[in-house]
Every structure is written in structure tokens, then in C-alpha cells.
Design an enzyme around this catalytic site. Structure first.
Site, PDB file in Angstrom:
ATOM      1  N   HIS A  55       0.806  -1.110   0.033  1.00  0.00           N
ATOM      2  CA  HIS A  55       0.074   0.051   0.132  1.00  0.00           C
ATOM      3  C   HIS A  55       0.814   1.142  -0.124  1.00  0.00           C
ATOM      4  O   HIS A  55       0.534   2.276   0.629  1.00  0.00           O
ATOM      5  CB  HIS A  55      -0.904   0.061   1.348  1.00  0.00           C
ATOM      6  CG  HIS A  55      -1.820  -1.112   1.194  1.00  0.00           C
ATOM      7  ND1 HIS A  55      -3.368  -0.968   0.719  1.00  0.00           N
ATOM      8  CD2 HIS A  55      -1.902  -2.272   1.608  1.00  0.00           C
ATOM      9  CE1 HIS A  55      -3.983  -1.964   1.084  1.00  0.00           C
ATOM     10  NE2 HIS A  55      -3.107  -3.024   1.456  1.00  0.00           N
ATOM     11  N   ASN A 128     -10.428  -2.543   2.402  1.00  0.00           N
ATOM     12  CA  ASN A 128      -9.905  -2.759   0.838  1.00  0.00           C
ATOM     13  C   ASN A 128     -11.359  -2.584   0.088  1.00  0.00           C
ATOM     14  O   ASN A 128     -12.415  -2.398   0.576  1.00  0.00           O
ATOM     15  CB  ASN A 128      -9.418  -4.042   0.480  1.00  0.00           C
ATOM     16  CG  ASN A 128      -7.918  -4.256   0.936  1.00  0.00           C
ATOM     17  OD1 ASN A 128      -7.003  -3.451   0.938  1.00  0.00           O
ATOM     18  ND2 ASN A 128      -7.664  -5.477   1.314  1.00  0.00           N
TER      19      ASN A 128
HETATM   20  C1  HEM Z   1      -2.332 -10.452   8.461  1.00  0.00           C
HETATM   21  C2  HEM Z   1      -2.686  -9.939   7.118  1.00  0.00           C
HETATM   22  C3  HEM Z   1      -1.745  -8.474   6.910  1.00  0.00           C
HETATM   23  C4  HEM Z   1      -0.661  -7.894   7.254  1.00  0.00           C
HETATM   24  C5  HEM Z   1       0.428  -8.712   8.057  1.00  0.00           C
HETATM   25  C6  HEM Z   1      -0.760  -6.513   6.963  1.00  0.00           C
HETATM   26  C7  HEM Z   1       0.480  -5.613   7.088  1.00  0.00           C
HETATM   27  C8  HEM Z   1       0.482  -4.476   6.552  1.00  0.00           C
HETATM   28  C9  HEM Z   1       1.516  -3.561   6.651  1.00  0.00           C
HETATM   29  C10 HEM Z   1       2.655  -3.869   7.364  1.00  0.00           C
HETATM   30  C11 HEM Z   1       1.173  -2.284   6.127  1.00  0.00           C
HETATM   31  C12 HEM Z   1       1.963  -1.203   6.028  1.00  0.00           C
HETATM   32  C13 HEM Z   1       1.666  -0.159   7.350  1.00  0.00           C
HETATM   33  C14 HEM Z   1       2.327   1.166   7.599  1.00  0.00           C
HETATM   34  O1  HEM Z   1       3.637   1.008   7.253  1.00  0.00           O
HETATM   35  O2  HEM Z   1       1.742   1.957   7.884  1.00  0.00           O
HETATM   36  C15 HEM Z   1      -0.208  -2.488   5.804  1.00  0.00           C
HETATM   37  C16 HEM Z   1      -0.878  -1.458   5.017  1.00  0.00           C
HETATM   38  C17 HEM Z   1      -2.316  -1.814   4.801  1.00  0.00           C
HETATM   39  N1  HEM Z   1      -3.030  -2.733   4.964  1.00  0.00           N
HETATM   40 FE1  HEM Z   1      -2.402  -4.589   5.732  1.00  0.00          FE
HETATM   41  N2  HEM Z   1      -1.922  -6.172   6.130  1.00  0.00           N
HETATM   42  C18 HEM Z   1      -2.748  -7.323   6.019  1.00  0.00           C
HETATM   43  C19 HEM Z   1      -3.948  -7.570   5.708  1.00  0.00           C
HETATM   44  C20 HEM Z   1      -4.796  -6.827   5.293  1.00  0.00           C
HETATM   45  C21 HEM Z   1      -6.216  -6.870   4.941  1.00  0.00           C
HETATM   46  C22 HEM Z   1      -6.938  -7.986   5.083  1.00  0.00           C
HETATM   47  C23 HEM Z   1      -6.362  -5.552   4.636  1.00  0.00           C
HETATM   48  C24 HEM Z   1      -8.042  -5.214   4.310  1.00  0.00           C
HETATM   49  C25 HEM Z   1      -9.057  -5.476   5.023  1.00  0.00           C
HETATM   50  C26 HEM Z   1      -5.482  -4.615   4.853  1.00  0.00           C
HETATM   51  C27 HEM Z   1      -5.476  -3.242   4.280  1.00  0.00           C
HETATM   52  C28 HEM Z   1      -4.419  -2.388   4.454  1.00  0.00           C
HETATM   53  C29 HEM Z   1      -4.417  -0.995   3.897  1.00  0.00           C
HETATM   54  C30 HEM Z   1      -5.783  -0.320   3.573  1.00  0.00           C
HETATM   55  C31 HEM Z   1      -2.818  -0.532   4.127  1.00  0.00           C
HETATM   56  C32 HEM Z   1      -2.858   0.907   4.096  1.00  0.00           C
HETATM   57  C33 HEM Z   1      -3.059   1.796   5.159  1.00  0.00           C
HETATM   58  C34 HEM Z   1      -2.569   3.198   4.895  1.00  0.00           C
HETATM   59  O3  HEM Z   1      -3.243   3.735   3.867  1.00  0.00           O
HETATM   60  O4  HEM Z   1      -1.631   3.671   5.306  1.00  0.00           O
HETATM   61  N3  HEM Z   1      -4.397  -5.349   5.257  1.00  0.00           N
HETATM   62  N4  HEM Z   1      -0.795  -3.849   5.778  1.00  0.00           N
END
Ligand code: HEM
Length: 531
Positions: A55, A128
Site C-alpha cells: 500500500h 480494501n
Molecule cells: C495479516 C495480514 C496483513 C498484514 C500482516 C498486513 C500488513 C500491513 C502493513 C505492514 C502495512 C503498512 C503499514 C504502514 O507502514 O503504515 C499495511 C498497510 C495496509 N493494509 Fe495491511 N496487512 C494485512 C492484511 C490486510 C487486509 C486483510 C486488509 C484489508 C482488509 C489490509 C489493508 C491495508 C491497508 C488499507 C493498508 C494501507 C494503510 C494506509 O493507507 O496507511 N491489510 N498492511
């Protein structure tokens, strides 16, 4: 020159020159004592922070959430207690696989992270544009990202890695179908629905819990791009979704989404025909209808991209009383990882960055010190708890209801659960598509999987067959595979399919090294090839 704004150094002293270095003589070397130059270069060297691991490319906007319907029977969360109540929000939209400089109009899921600045603290809903996800065990998440990001040998994105990983894990099938469908490239962020994906919980003033899924339906209507349209847009505008959102807000055409919840009682969850906490499964709307909650509107573009969008930090761990988690093991993993990533990306005091601060609630958490502590650090208040000075006592009345959990501790494989069916949701989705959508799904998949090796194509065709006979038949035709071989493989189960399609079996495991645009004899049949 008196009318111009005055340049100072980093601590407010006037700077006499910002263009010419101090040198020893007109043609001589630069002097150490040009301290303004040293400061300028040193700051410049440190202007990049790590991008989000996924992302990384995103755009943000401020707005409000307004309650339009009463859901107090389900939740005591303050923001939902009164029809008409408005809560300030900051929303960041993103693509997932591409790096910070990637083009917006790529085939990929879109992230949507919403920060509600409530009077009981910040609530982050990090979702999402798809109702389900690829995986259901947090263990596999780093692997998913390594498979969709760059190949360690070539440094390039690799369809082979993508599809190899996806087709080895049958739980990805529904999400793969969504991503390859006509919805795989939304036309900007305004024209897509948003989903919390996980099962969360809500509890009311009597501390009665229900299970919840969050949905936001676009009021702008769904609009998507074909592969061809997206390629043309990316060639001239890599920020197409950012431009679209910016222009809509600038022209006061504020984008809106209607928020709904689906509700499942604890009793219904116990008797549900599949695991209601499995993020790869949907809750059918016919069984768990959408209940209107309110409206989200975005109406203000941030003043500074880096300060407000790049430094924004969301985590599903941030909930407020009346909203809680669930036993979803994928969600449980996320509760750890976001704060951990942000402490690395932004530092331990990332919640003091203005966009991340609680705006309508006082913060009193005993956390002190650490790099870049920029507030008063709680002054002379006691640093320990409990203390006899009356400081910051815990608030037991916000404790959520206890949850019964049963079973032995073990590494369970959800595939061993007899109710588990990884292909039903993908098949159901295919069956509700109209003919144009089916054609788009088959053609998009064929183009996307074209460079992959034969074993991977057979695996995917068998999955499609298990989901729906017609889906399978059309995939076999599009990929020019042997239908009898697919039928034979489809007689076994997924474990047998994996065994048959690993190296050493009868299928080639060599990916195509030629780009499709150079190829005179395409190995796929799409609507364009047929013409
Ligand atoms: C266990 C599974 C998941 C892990 C380990 C994970 C991990 C991460 C990490 C490390 C980031 C970057 C965060 C940052 O540096 O600020 C991120 C961003 C993001 N993740 Fe996940 N994620 C997972 C599953 C999901 C799922 C299922 C969704 C949606 C339902 C999701 C939606 C997002 C979104 C929207 C961002 C961007 C947030 C922003 O705009 O700053 N992720 N994720």
C-alpha cells in the site's frame, strides 16, 4: 526585497545566501564553515522515510461521517449514538503491490484506511475495495507480498511468482476471481465500494455482543477500466486516481459512500454453515442483510502531502468502546503488525504526528520519551501506575464482554475443516456475472497468466472447474489447454493437483520469457486475438 518572506536557518537565524557556496577563492574548494550548506545537504540526505511495505502508493482526504440510522441496539460507540452526529475522518486510498512511484491504474486491489476522530479516541477501519481477502492465516501474509512484489533474481514483477503462489493456495481463488474481473481496475477511488473485510464485533450498553461486517457503497456508481484503457491512461498519467479525487474535491463534487453493517448474532455464528471468522468467506446478503448506518463524505484535500498522507498511520488495533475484534486469526495478526510497521517507518511517537493524533479526546497513556517526542512529555505527572496522586486510572466500565473460546492449542489447517469450501464463493460470483463480465474475467485472466508455466495454468483451470463447470471450460479454451487432462486432474483433490503439477511431473514448469507484445503465436485466446 523587504516585501518578500525572509529565509532563516533551522533555528530561526537569518540566512544571507541560499545559492552560492563559500569557497576558498573564486575557483577554490568549498569551506566547512558554510554551515548552512552542510545543514541543507544533511537534511536532504534524510528526506526519505521507508515506504509502507505494501500500500505504498496512496492519496488521502479529510471529511465527515454522519449517522443516518439508529444502530444503538448493537453498539454503544459514541459516534453512532445519535442520528445526525458528525465525526471528522481522514481517509487514505492506496494500491497494494506497486511502490511509491507506481502508476495508479494497475490491476490490483485498492486499500482504504479510514480514521474516525471520535470523542472516545481514534477508530481506524483499515479495509480494501473487495469483500474478502486472498489468505486467512497471518503466517502466509509476508509470502503473499513477496510473491506479488519484485523477484529477488530479476528485480522485476513476476506473473509466474504471483500465480504460482495463488494457485498453490486454494483459499485465494475467490479473491483472484475478483481481481481478474471487470472490477480489478477501478476507475479512480470514487467509483468503488469499500469493505472492512474481517468479521469485527460490536457490543451495546448492556454489553451484548454481535458479529459485524462493514460495507461502504459508492454513491458515484461503480466504474472500472479495461486493461487497454488503463494502459493508455498509465502511459500519460501515473497519478490518474489521485487527479480524479483531487479534482472532484476542488470542484466541490464531494465523493460519498453509504455505510452499512451486516450483523450475525453469537448464536447464529455457532451454527453457521462455514467459519464466519474466515476472511476468505462472504456472508450472503440474503441471509445477513445490509443495515444502513450513515454516510461518509470527503471534502478537503490535505495541505501537505508528506505531512498528512505519507505520515498517516492506521491500525486495526485502534478501536473505541462498543467496537471490538473477533477470533478471525488474520485480524489477530494485523493487530500486531501495523503499530510495529509504523514504529519502524515513523518512530515510536508516530501518534503525535498531527494527522494521527486524537483530535476530540484527551490522550493520557503513561507512554513517555522516545525519539522525536514533541509534546510536553506529560511534564511532572507521575510516570508509574498505580500511584497515589490520582493520575490516569483505568476505566473498567469499557471492558468488552467475555468471549468463550474452546479447543486445544494447535496449528490447525482450515482446509481440514469439513465445512471448508474454497471454491463456492468464486463459483457463486461467476454465476451472477453477466456475459460481458464473464468474458472480461476470462480475457483478463488469460492475459495475466499468459507468461506463466504450463503447470500453473493447469492448476488454475482445475480450480475454475471446481468453482463452476462453465468457468473451467472457458478457461481451458482461453489458455489452449487439453480439456481431457483438466477433467482428469479435477477428479482428484487439491493435494493431488499440487503433487501432479510440481517439478518432476508431466507439466512444463518453465515460464515464457518473451513479452506477449513480441509474440507471433500467442498461447492464449482472448476476444482481441480472435478478431
Ligand atoms: C495479516 C495480514 C496483513 C498484514 C500482516 C498486513 C500488513 C500491513 C502493513 C505492514 C502495512 C503498512 C503499514 C504502514 O507502514 O503504515 C499495511 C498497510 C495496509 N493494509 Fe495491511 N496487512 C494485512 C492484511 C490486510 C487486509 C486483510 C486488509 C484489508 C482488509 C489490509 C489493508 C491495508 C491497508 C488499507 C493498508 C494501507 C494503510 C494506509 O493507507 O496507511 N491489510 N498492511
Amino acid at each position: 526585497m523587504d516585501h518578500l518572506k525572509k529565509l532563516t536557518n533551522e533555528v530561526g537565524a537569518p540566512v544571507e545566501n541560499n545559492e552560492h557556496s563559500i569557497t576558498a577563492g573564486p575557483r577554490g574548494p568549498v569551506m566547512m564553515q558554510d554551515v548552512w550548506l552542510l545543514e541543507k545537504l544533511a537534511h536532504f540526505d534524510r528526506e526519505v522515510i521507508p515506504e509502507r511495505r505494501m500500500h505504498a502508493k496512496g492519496w488521502g482526504a479529510y471529511g465527515q461521517f454522519t449517522v443516518t440510522s439508529d444502530i444503538t441496539e448493537y453498539t454503544k460507540a459514541d459516534l453512532f449514538q445519535k442520528i445526525g452526529r458528525k465525526t471528522d475522518v481522514f481517509v487514505r486510498f492506496s494500491t497494494v503491490a506497486g511502490e511509491r512511484g507506481a502508476a495508479d491504474a494497475e490491476r490490483d486491489i485498492r486499500g482504504v484506511a479510514i480514521k474516525f476522530y471520535t470523542r472516545e479516541g481514534n477508530w481506524d477501519l483499515v479495509g480494501n475495495n473487495t469483500p474478502t481477502f486472498f489468505l486467512r492465516d497471518v503466517h502466509k501474509f509476508p509470502d503473499l507480498n513477496r510473491a506479488v512484489k519484485r523477484d529477488p533474481h530479476t528485480g522485476m514483477r513476476s506473473a509466474q511468482n504471483n500465480w504460482d503462489f495463488w494457485t498453490l493456495l486454494p483459499e485465494t481463488f475467490h479473491q483472484t476471481t475478483v481481481v481478474m474481473s471487470d472490477r480489478g481496475i477501478p476507475d479512480g477511488f470514487r467509483h468503488m465500494h469499500l469493505y472492512g473485510e474481517h468479521t469485527y464485533s460490536m457490543y451495546n450498553k448492556e454489553n451484548k455482543r454481535v458479529w459485524i461486517k462493514f460495507h461502504f457503497k459508492t454513491e458515484q456508481g461503480i466504474k472500472n477500466l479495461t486493461d487497454d484503457e488503463a494502459a493508455k491512461i498509465n502511459a500519460v498519467d501515473r497519478e490518474s486516481a489521485g487527479h480524479d479525487l483531487y479534482n472532484a474535491i476542488k470542484n466541490k463534487d464531494y465523493p460519498k459512500w453509504k455505510m452499512y453493517i451486516q450483523v450475525m448474532t453469537e448464536e447464529q455464528a455457532k451454527n453457521h454453515y462455514e467459519n464466519p471468522f474466515d476472511i476468505t468467506k462472504i456472508w450472503h446478503h440474503s441471509e445477513f442483510p445490509l443495515i444502513e448506518v450513515g454516510e461518509l463524505e470527503l471534502n478537503r484535500w490535505p495541505e501537505n502531502y508528506y505531512a498528512e498522507v505519507e505520515q498517516s498511520a492506521f491500525t486495526p488495533a485502534h478501536v473505541v468502546p462498543g467496537i471490538g475484534f473477533s477470533p478471525d486469526k488474520f485480524l489477530q495478526g494485523r493487530l500486531f503488525v501495523y503499530g510495529d510497521a509504523q514504529r519502524y517507518r515513523l518512530g515510536v511517537n508516530y501518534n503525535q504526528i498531527p494527522v494521527n493524533q486524537a483530535k476530540h479526546a484527551e490522550v493520557a497513556d503513561y507512554s513517555r520519551d522516545g525519539m522525536m517526542r514533541t509534546d510536553g512529555n506529560y511534564g511532572a505527572a507521575p510516570a508509574y501506575s498505580p500511584n497515589s496522586e490520582g493520575y490516569w486510572a483505568a476505566q473498567p466500565d469499557v471492558m468488552e464482554p467475555a468471549l468463550d473460546i474452546a479447543g486445544a492449542m494447535w496449528r490447525y489447517d482450515p482446509a481440514d475443516d469439513p465445512t471448508d469450501d474454497c471454491f463456492r464463493a468464486g463459483g457463486d460470483l461467476y454465476r451472477v456475472m453477466n456475459e460481458d463480465q464473464k468474458k472480461a474475467l476470462i480475457d483478463n485472466t488469460a492475459r495475466n497468466i499468459a507468461p506463466c508455466s504450463e503447470n500453473i495454468k493447469y492448476r488454475h483451470a482445475v480450480h475454475c472447474t471446481w468453482a463452476d463447470q462453465d468457468y473451467g471450460k472457458r478457461m481451458v479454451e482461453a489458455l489452449k489447454l487439453d480439456p481431457k487432462t483438466v477433467d482428469k486432474l479435477a477428479e482428484g483433490d487439491h493435494k493431488a493437483l499440487v503433487k501432479e503439477t510440481l517439478p518432476g511431473g508431466k507439466f512444463s514448469t518453465k515460464p515464457c520469457e518473451m513479452s506477449c507484445s513480441e509474440c507471433k503465436d500467442p498461447c492464449i485466446e482472448t476476444a482481441e486475438n480472435k478478431m
